[in-house]
Design a protein around this motif. Structure first.
Motif, PDB file in Angstrom:
ATOM      1  N   MET A   1       0.839  -1.177   0.000  1.00 35.54           N
ATOM      2  CA  MET A   1       0.000   0.000   0.000  1.00 35.54           C
ATOM      3  C   MET A   1       0.885   1.242   0.000  1.00 35.54           C
ATOM      4  SD  MET A   1      -2.620   1.802   2.747  1.00 35.54           S
ATOM      5  CE  MET A   1      -3.031   0.364   3.575  1.00 35.54           C
ATOM      6  N   LEU A   2       0.449   2.247  -0.728  1.00 32.53           N
ATOM      7  CA  LEU A   2       1.142   3.527  -0.784  1.00 32.53           C
ATOM      8  C   LEU A   2       0.411   4.530   0.103  1.00 32.53           C
ATOM      9  CD1 LEU A   2       3.240   5.462  -2.061  1.00 32.53           C
ATOM     10  CD2 LEU A   2       1.568   5.863  -3.889  1.00 32.53           C
ATOM     11  N   VAL A   3       1.163   5.261   0.906  1.00 30.43           N
ATOM     12  CA  VAL A   3       0.600   6.283   1.784  1.00 30.43           C
ATOM     13  C   VAL A   3       1.263   7.617   1.459  1.00 30.43           C
ATOM     14  CG1 VAL A   3       0.342   7.059   4.176  1.00 30.43           C
ATOM     15  CG2 VAL A   3       0.133   4.635   3.631  1.00 30.43           C
ATOM     16  N   PHE A   4       0.449   8.648   1.257  1.00 30.50           N
ATOM     17  CA  PHE A   4       0.962  10.009   1.124  1.00 30.50           C
ATOM     18  C   PHE A   4       1.031  10.603   2.526  1.00 30.50           C
ATOM     19  CE2 PHE A   4      -0.711  11.277  -3.396  1.00 30.50           C
ATOM     20  CZ  PHE A   4       0.091  10.301  -3.959  1.00 30.50           C
ATOM     21  N   VAL A   5       2.182  11.171   2.873  1.00 28.46           N
ATOM     22  CA  VAL A   5       2.334  11.907   4.133  1.00 28.46           C
ATOM     23  C   VAL A   5       2.552  13.366   3.737  1.00 28.46           C
ATOM     24  CG1 VAL A   5       3.664  12.172   6.249  1.00 28.46           C
ATOM     25  CG2 VAL A   5       3.374   9.891   5.249  1.00 28.46           C
ATOM     26  N   ILE A   6       1.507  14.179   3.917  1.00 30.60           N
ATOM     27  CA  ILE A   6       1.552  15.576   3.478  1.00 30.60           C
ATOM     28  C   ILE A   6       1.583  16.467   4.712  1.00 30.60           C
ATOM     29  CG2 ILE A   6       0.480  17.361   2.080  1.00 30.60           C
ATOM     30  CD1 ILE A   6      -1.021  15.112   0.589  1.00 30.60           C
ATOM     31  N   ALA A   7       2.717  17.157   4.899  1.00 33.30           N
ATOM     32  CA  ALA A   7       2.874  18.040   6.060  1.00 33.30           C
ATOM     33  C   ALA A   7       3.907  19.107   5.731  1.00 33.30           C
ATOM     34  CB  ALA A   7       3.317  17.248   7.286  1.00 33.30           C
ATOM     35  N   THR A   8       3.606  20.350   6.096  1.00 39.79           N
ATOM     36  CA  THR A   8       4.582  21.421   5.893  1.00 39.79           C
ATOM     37  C   THR A   8       5.678  21.362   6.953  1.00 39.79           C
ATOM     38  OG1 THR A   8       3.178  22.940   7.143  1.00 39.79           O
ATOM     39  CG2 THR A   8       2.952  22.972   4.751  1.00 39.79           C
ATOM     40  N   ASP A   9       5.369  20.790   8.106  1.00 49.28           N
ATOM     41  CA  ASP A   9       6.350  20.619   9.184  1.00 49.28           C
ATOM     42  C   ASP A   9       7.238  19.425   8.843  1.00 49.28           C
ATOM     43  OD1 ASP A   9       7.738  19.863  11.485  1.00 49.28           O
ATOM     44  OD2 ASP A   9       6.061  20.307  12.824  1.00 49.28           O
ATOM     45  N   TRP A  10       8.486  19.694   8.495  1.00 45.39           N
ATOM     46  CA  TRP A  10       9.363  18.618   8.016  1.00 45.39           C
ATOM     47  C   TRP A  10       9.648  17.577   9.092  1.00 45.39           C
ATOM     48  CZ3 TRP A  10      14.103  17.317   9.965  1.00 45.39           C
ATOM     49  CH2 TRP A  10      14.729  18.245  10.789  1.00 45.39           C
ATOM     50  N   LEU A  12       7.550  16.513  11.455  1.00 46.46           N
ATOM     51  CA  LEU A  12       6.370  15.649  11.488  1.00 46.46           C
ATOM     52  C   LEU A  12       6.364  14.723  10.287  1.00 46.46           C
ATOM     53  CD1 LEU A  12       3.551  14.802  12.528  1.00 46.46           C
ATOM     54  CD2 LEU A  12       2.635  16.716  11.206  1.00 46.46           C
ATOM     55  N   ARG A  13       6.558  15.295   9.111  1.00 47.14           N
ATOM     56  CA  ARG A  13       6.549  14.523   7.862  1.00 47.14           C
ATOM     57  C   ARG A  13       7.594  13.414   7.884  1.00 47.14           C
ATOM     58  NH1 ARG A  13       7.422  18.569   4.758  1.00 47.14           N
ATOM     59  NH2 ARG A  13       9.628  18.265   4.407  1.00 47.14           N
ATOM     60  N   THR A  14       8.797  13.753   8.299  1.00 48.92           N
ATOM     61  CA  THR A  14       9.898  12.785   8.318  1.00 48.92           C
ATOM     62  C   THR A  14       9.655  11.682   9.332  1.00 48.92           C
ATOM     63  OG1 THR A  14      11.424  14.523   7.627  1.00 48.92           O
ATOM     64  CG2 THR A  14      12.396  12.553   8.585  1.00 48.92           C
ATOM     65  N   ALA A  15       9.171  12.042  10.515  1.00 51.78           N
ATOM     66  CA  ALA A  15       8.935  11.049  11.566  1.00 51.78           C
ATOM     67  C   ALA A  15       7.828  10.073  11.183  1.00 51.78           C
ATOM     68  CB  ALA A  15       8.595  11.749  12.880  1.00 51.78           C
ATOM     69  N   VAL A  16       6.728  10.591  10.643  1.00 51.70           N
ATOM     70  CA  VAL A  16       5.613   9.715  10.251  1.00 51.70           C
ATOM     71  C   VAL A  16       6.038   8.810   9.101  1.00 51.70           C
ATOM     72  CG1 VAL A  16       3.295   9.668   9.239  1.00 51.70           C
ATOM     73  CG2 VAL A  16       3.813  11.262  11.092  1.00 51.70           C
ATOM     74  N   ARG A  17       6.714   9.376   8.136  1.00 54.68           N
ATOM     75  CA  ARG A  17       7.171   8.579   6.989  1.00 54.68           C
ATOM     76  C   ARG A  17       8.134   7.474   7.432  1.00 54.68           C
ATOM     77  NH1 ARG A  17      11.414   9.377   2.837  1.00 54.68           N
ATOM     78  NH2 ARG A  17      10.743   8.150   1.061  1.00 54.68           N
ATOM     79  N   ALA A  18       9.064   7.816   8.315  1.00 53.13           N
ATOM     80  CA  ALA A  18      10.022   6.823   8.805  1.00 53.13           C
ATOM     81  C   ALA A  18       9.319   5.700   9.558  1.00 53.13           C
ATOM     82  CB  ALA A  18      11.055   7.501   9.702  1.00 53.13           C
ATOM     83  N   GLU A  19       8.347   6.045  10.384  1.00 59.47           N
ATOM     84  CA  GLU A  19       7.611   5.028  11.138  1.00 59.47           C
ATOM     85  C   GLU A  19       6.837   4.099  10.199  1.00 59.47           C
ATOM     86  OE1 GLU A  19       6.489   2.746  14.208  1.00 59.47           O
ATOM     87  OE2 GLU A  19       7.868   4.447  14.381  1.00 59.47           O
ATOM     88  N   LEU A  20       6.195   4.665   9.210  1.00 58.41           N
ATOM     89  CA  LEU A  20       5.461   3.836   8.250  1.00 58.41           C
ATOM     90  C   LEU A  20       6.402   2.910   7.483  1.00 58.41           C
ATOM     91  CD1 LEU A  20       2.921   6.471   6.881  1.00 58.41           C
ATOM     92  CD2 LEU A  20       2.391   4.466   8.288  1.00 58.41           C
ATOM     93  N   ARG A  21       7.524   3.444   7.047  1.00 58.88           N
ATOM     94  CA  ARG A  21       8.484   2.628   6.294  1.00 58.88           C
ATOM     95  C   ARG A  21       9.063   1.523   7.155  1.00 58.88           C
ATOM     96  NH1 ARG A  21      11.305   5.785   1.560  1.00 58.88           N
ATOM     97  NH2 ARG A  21      11.999   3.658   1.310  1.00 58.88           N
ATOM     98  N   GLU A  22       9.254   1.802   8.439  1.00 60.80           N
ATOM     99  CA  GLU A  22       9.730   0.772   9.356  1.00 60.80           C
ATOM    100  C   GLU A  22       8.733  -0.377   9.464  1.00 60.80           C
ATOM    101  OE1 GLU A  22      11.020   1.294  13.577  1.00 60.80           O
ATOM    102  OE2 GLU A  22      12.272   2.830  12.648  1.00 60.80           O
ATOM    103  N   GLN A  23       7.463  -0.062   9.295  1.00 62.55           N
ATOM    104  CA  GLN A  23       6.400  -1.072   9.351  1.00 62.55           C
ATOM    105  C   GLN A  23       6.189  -1.759   7.999  1.00 62.55           C
ATOM    106  OE1 GLN A  23       4.935  -1.915  12.252  1.00 62.55           O
ATOM    107  NE2 GLN A  23       6.313  -0.432  13.182  1.00 62.55           N
ATOM    108  N   GLY A  24       7.031  -1.419   7.019  1.00 56.97           N
ATOM    109  CA  GLY A  24       6.956  -2.043   5.705  1.00 56.97           C
ATOM    110  C   GLY A  24       5.943  -1.407   4.773  1.00 56.97           C
ATOM    111  N   ILE A  25       5.531  -0.187   5.077  1.00 57.67           N
ATOM    112  CA  ILE A  25       4.551   0.521   4.254  1.00 57.67           C
ATOM    113  C   ILE A  25       5.275   1.548   3.397  1.00 57.67           C
ATOM    114  CG2 ILE A  25       2.556   2.075   4.324  1.00 57.67           C
ATOM    115  CD1 ILE A  25       1.891   0.743   7.061  1.00 57.67           C
TER     116      ILE A  25
END
Length: 92
Positions: A1-10, A12-25
């Motif tokens: 599954m592909l998830v868009f993480v849209i945030a102007t706060d870098w 927040l964006r980086t942390a959420v993206r990293a967590e999702l990628r760690e979960q294999g998303i």
């Protein structure tokens, strides 16, 4: 599954993206609606979206179209006053 993480706060964006990628998303980090538009133009349609609730992002018609079509988790601040769209979940 592909998830868009849209945030102007870098952060927040980086942390959420990293967590999702760690979960294999597969997660694409974006700091603007234009980035999401370019990804959609390339044929990348997300299965879900994580969206920062800022007036800049929430007020954009492209975001409203995406929220209507894609399950969305909204990251909202209790100090920012924006009208929140109907989404799958809101995290404060």
């Amino acid at each position: 599954m592909l998830v868009f993480v849209i945030a102007t706060d870098w952060k927040l964006r980086t942390a959420v993206r990293a967590e999702l990628r760690e979960q294999g998303i597969e997660a694409l980090g974006m700091d603007s609606v234009d980035d999401a538009g370019r990804a959609l133009a390339r044929g990348e349609l997300p299965g879900a979206m994580v969206l920062e609730a800022t007036s800049e992002l929430i007020g954009d018609p492209v975001v409203h179209d995406l929220v209507a079509r894609v399950s969305t988790v909204l990251i909202a601040s209790r100090t920012e006053t924006v009208a929140l769209p109907a989404v799958a979940a809101v995290l404060y």
